[in-house]
Design a protein around this motif. Sequence first.
Motif, mmCIF file in Angstrom:
data_model
loop_
_atom_site.group_PDB
_atom_site.id
_atom_site.type_symbol
_atom_site.label_atom_id
_atom_site.label_comp_id
_atom_site.label_asym_id
_atom_site.label_seq_id
_atom_site.Cartn_x
_atom_site.Cartn_y
_atom_site.Cartn_z
ATOM 1 N N TRP A 35 22.368 34.729 0.459
ATOM 2 C CA TRP A 35 23.527 34.480 -0.397
ATOM 3 C C TRP A 35 23.088 34.505 -1.851
ATOM 4 C CZ3 TRP A 35 28.385 34.461 1.286
ATOM 5 C CH2 TRP A 35 28.637 34.209 2.645
ATOM 6 N N TYR A 36 23.854 35.207 -2.656
ATOM 7 C CA TYR A 36 23.689 35.234 -4.101
ATOM 8 C C TYR A 36 24.982 34.729 -4.727
ATOM 9 C CZ TYR A 36 19.460 38.136 -3.794
ATOM 10 O OH TYR A 36 18.194 38.610 -3.550
ATOM 11 N N ARG A 37 24.910 34.351 -5.990
ATOM 12 C CA ARG A 37 26.123 33.994 -6.712
ATOM 13 C C ARG A 37 26.019 34.464 -8.148
ATOM 14 N NH1 ARG A 37 25.475 27.362 -6.850
ATOM 15 N NH2 ARG A 37 23.782 27.267 -8.395
ATOM 16 N N GLN A 38 27.189 34.697 -8.718
ATOM 17 C CA GLN A 38 27.253 35.126 -10.108
ATOM 18 C C GLN A 38 28.428 34.449 -10.794
ATOM 19 O OE1 GLN A 38 27.453 39.388 -10.721
ATOM 20 N NE2 GLN A 38 26.592 39.185 -12.763
ATOM 21 N N ALA A 39 28.106 33.667 -11.805
ATOM 22 C CA ALA A 39 29.123 33.007 -12.613
ATOM 23 C C ALA A 39 29.440 33.882 -13.820
ATOM 24 C CB ALA A 39 28.630 31.631 -13.049
ATOM 25 N N VAL A 47 20.753 32.239 -4.046
ATOM 26 C CA VAL A 47 21.106 30.869 -3.666
ATOM 27 C C VAL A 47 20.260 30.426 -2.475
ATOM 28 C CG1 VAL A 47 22.941 29.374 -2.820
ATOM 29 C CG2 VAL A 47 23.453 31.136 -4.522
ATOM 30 N N ALA A 48 20.243 31.246 -1.433
ATOM 31 C CA ALA A 48 19.505 30.909 -0.222
ATOM 32 C C ALA A 48 19.303 32.159 0.607
ATOM 33 C CB ALA A 48 20.253 29.855 0.599
ATOM 34 N N ALA A 49 18.262 32.132 1.436
ATOM 35 C CA ALA A 49 17.965 33.281 2.291
ATOM 36 C C ALA A 49 17.485 32.779 3.647
ATOM 37 C CB ALA A 49 16.906 34.180 1.650
ATOM 38 N N VAL A 50 17.690 33.609 4.669
ATOM 39 C CA VAL A 50 17.238 33.258 6.014
ATOM 40 C C VAL A 50 16.714 34.521 6.682
ATOM 41 C CG1 VAL A 50 19.591 33.519 6.927
ATOM 42 C CG2 VAL A 50 17.890 32.205 8.218
ATOM 43 N N THR A 51 15.552 34.404 7.321
ATOM 44 C CA THR A 51 14.979 35.550 8.014
ATOM 45 C C THR A 51 15.526 35.626 9.438
ATOM 46 O OG1 THR A 51 13.093 34.353 8.951
ATOM 47 C CG2 THR A 51 12.859 35.175 6.695
ATOM 48 N N SER A 52 15.191 36.702 10.129
ATOM 49 C CA SER A 52 15.627 36.858 11.516
ATOM 50 C C SER A 52 14.979 35.808 12.418
ATOM 51 C CB SER A 52 15.305 38.257 12.018
ATOM 52 O OG SER A 52 13.914 38.517 11.897
ATOM 53 N N TYR A 93 28.084 36.245 -3.065
ATOM 54 C CA TYR A 93 27.892 37.517 -2.376
ATOM 55 C C TYR A 93 26.873 37.350 -1.263
ATOM 56 C CZ TYR A 93 29.929 39.524 -6.650
ATOM 57 O OH TYR A 93 30.740 39.830 -7.705
ATOM 58 N N CYS A 94 27.089 38.025 -0.163
ATOM 59 C CA CYS A 94 26.050 38.072 0.852
ATOM 60 C C CYS A 94 25.345 39.418 0.771
ATOM 61 C CB CYS A 94 26.595 37.801 2.249
ATOM 62 S SG CYS A 94 27.635 39.074 2.953
ATOM 63 N N LYS A 95 24.099 39.377 1.127
ATOM 64 C CA LYS A 95 23.241 40.567 1.121
ATOM 65 C C LYS A 95 22.435 40.568 2.403
ATOM 66 C CE LYS A 95 19.210 42.389 -1.345
ATOM 67 N NZ LYS A 95 18.269 42.109 -2.460
ATOM 68 N N ALA A 96 22.248 41.746 2.981
ATOM 69 C CA ALA A 96 21.473 41.832 4.212
ATOM 70 C C ALA A 96 20.635 43.095 4.205
ATOM 71 C CB ALA A 96 22.396 41.827 5.422
#
Length: 118
Positions: A35-39, A47-52, A93-96
């Motif tokens: 997850w990313y964020r933009q103000a 913001v945070a990330a998680v691996t498989s 935003y989510c990114k993968a």
Amino acid sequence: VQLVESGGGVVQSGGSLRLSCAASGRILSINVMAWYRQAPGKQRELVAAVTSAGSTNYADSVKGRFTISRDNTKTTMYLQMASLKTDDSAVYYCKANIGTGWWENDYWGQGTQVTVSS
């Protein structure tokens, strides 16, 4: 491949929200999801990330308040946000990183607005 976020909205300071990000399409593997964020007027930030494998990483500003997770299918990611502050207001935003065949690419969702009112 498509990433669709949901769950944004308006919440009062101190409140909670849960964001979801669902991946769909011709997917062979999903590695890191984040997850990313933009103000307004600011750069997009992680913001945070998680691996498989389920390892997680958080920005210092959200540690202890936000929790990132993925479902058993590994194609949906969540961000549970608690004790929200006005500074958390942004488009999230989510990114993968997704493998669709011979190679892997980064994909982004369209974003979901989170507004924290005082």
